[in-house]
Scaffold this active site. Sequence first.
Site, PDB file in Angstrom:
ATOM      1  N   CYS A 167      -3.251  -4.027   0.889  1.00 32.40           N
ATOM      2  CA  CYS A 167      -2.541  -3.673   2.124  1.00 32.40           C
ATOM      3  C   CYS A 167      -2.244  -4.902   2.974  1.00 32.40           C
ATOM      4  O   CYS A 167      -1.149  -5.030   3.540  1.00 32.40           O
ATOM      5  CB  CYS A 167      -3.333  -2.642   2.923  1.00 32.40           C
ATOM      6  N   ASN A 339      -3.364   0.712   7.088  1.00 29.93           N
ATOM      7  CA  ASN A 339      -3.788   0.198   5.773  1.00 29.93           C
ATOM      8  C   ASN A 339      -3.814   1.276   4.702  1.00 29.93           C
ATOM      9  O   ASN A 339      -3.745   0.974   3.512  1.00 29.93           O
ATOM     10  CB  ASN A 339      -5.170  -0.457   5.880  1.00 29.93           C
TER      11      ASN A 339
END
Length: 360
Positions: A167, A339
């Site tokens: 991420c 994320n």
Amino acid sequence: VTGQQSHVTSEAMGDKGLRVGVNGFGRIGRAVVRHLLNQNKHQIVHINDLNPDRQNLKYLLQYDSSYGRLNQEIGINEEGLILKNQTVSVSAVEEIEKVPWKDRGVDVIVEATGVNRNSEEAKNFLQNGIRVVITAISPAADYTLVFGVNEEGFDPHKHKFVSTSICDANACAPILKYLNQTFGIEHGFITTLHPWLSYQNLMDGPSRSQSYPGATYSHYPLGRSSIGTLIPKPTTVVSACEIVVPELANVLKCFSYRVPTNVVSTADLSLCMKKNVTETQVIEAIKVFQAGKSSFIDICYEPLISVDYISSRHSCIVDSRWIMVTGGNFLKLVLWYDNEWGYSARVVDTLDLISGQNVR
Ligand SMILES: NC(=O)c1ccc[n+]([C@@H]2O[C@H](COP(=O)([O-])OP(=O)(O)OC[C@H]3O[C@@H](n4cnc5c(N)ncnc54)[C@H](O)[C@@H]3O)[C@@H](O)[C@H]2O)c1
């Protein structure tokens, strides 16, 4: 399509939708399934997780502490879950090669367990014509795909074992690549603040590994209580960015805090540029970049905090308020990213590219 019908391949279905299998029904696996249910382009046909309690799998998909209730009904039958009136078979098998992906006619497996052995073993599925998307860095990947950096180079005929990176690199790499092209980056630091992850401890204990179940790390601080603490730790954001932006090799260093929040990360970039820049020049340049990559990158002009970015589909939101320059060429930037949700949106975008469909 019921479980009995699930041997039909996507080609036989006569559309471009893929038959998707999900390995690991945790934070990323469930977020991917939620995106797929919202998007309606691909069919989820099989889910595998160590958790054998399908009532619990249903519960976890239905109610989510970060994303709220699922906006659709989930049923259960003897094979698994019923999503959108279709049976999604479920298994609880530890070794990925023993999961009945082939029997279920799966075109692509989304490997979301985080277990290294699974991503290594998954390579063998290519022989059966099953593609794999790994939700982590994988040295075995034939393409590491970061939208906003290299989606144009992705070739579904050639790239069949794809990593969607991490991420943090999905957030940082596009902006870094662009800033380097536009102004030149001499060197710099990235500090990420990342929410806790499921393998951390509530109370002090050993630092457990997700990649190697049963193993512990010598990085003891990460085993400390995740509640109410900021835990400094190493991060792989720079090495992950270097895979897709090799011109940044040896230019950056990084560091991270694990922070006691559920979701939404931030990256604080301190960059020494090759030439003098002004805050106005930087924001104007980022606006141009963002306009061409608006599916993945956003700019925020409002005074927001982390929770305001929950459920953002973007890989990265540049916080315009904190673009600062000192000494002529020393630039600070703050990036936000959900994320889980933003990253999982890219996993589903990857499925779109694999199937030759437009990304959203
Ligand atoms: N959470 C994030 O912010 C994030 C962001 C990007 C990428 N990722 C990556 O996604 C992957 C999954 O992370 P997560 O946060 O969803 O973890 P998680 O712990 O929430 O989920 C992992 C799931 O996999 C299951 N599992 C573990 N071993 C298994 C096995 N052998 N077979 C089948 N199921 C198994 C677990 O039961 C769990 O449900 C990791 O590679 C992680 O690095 C996570």
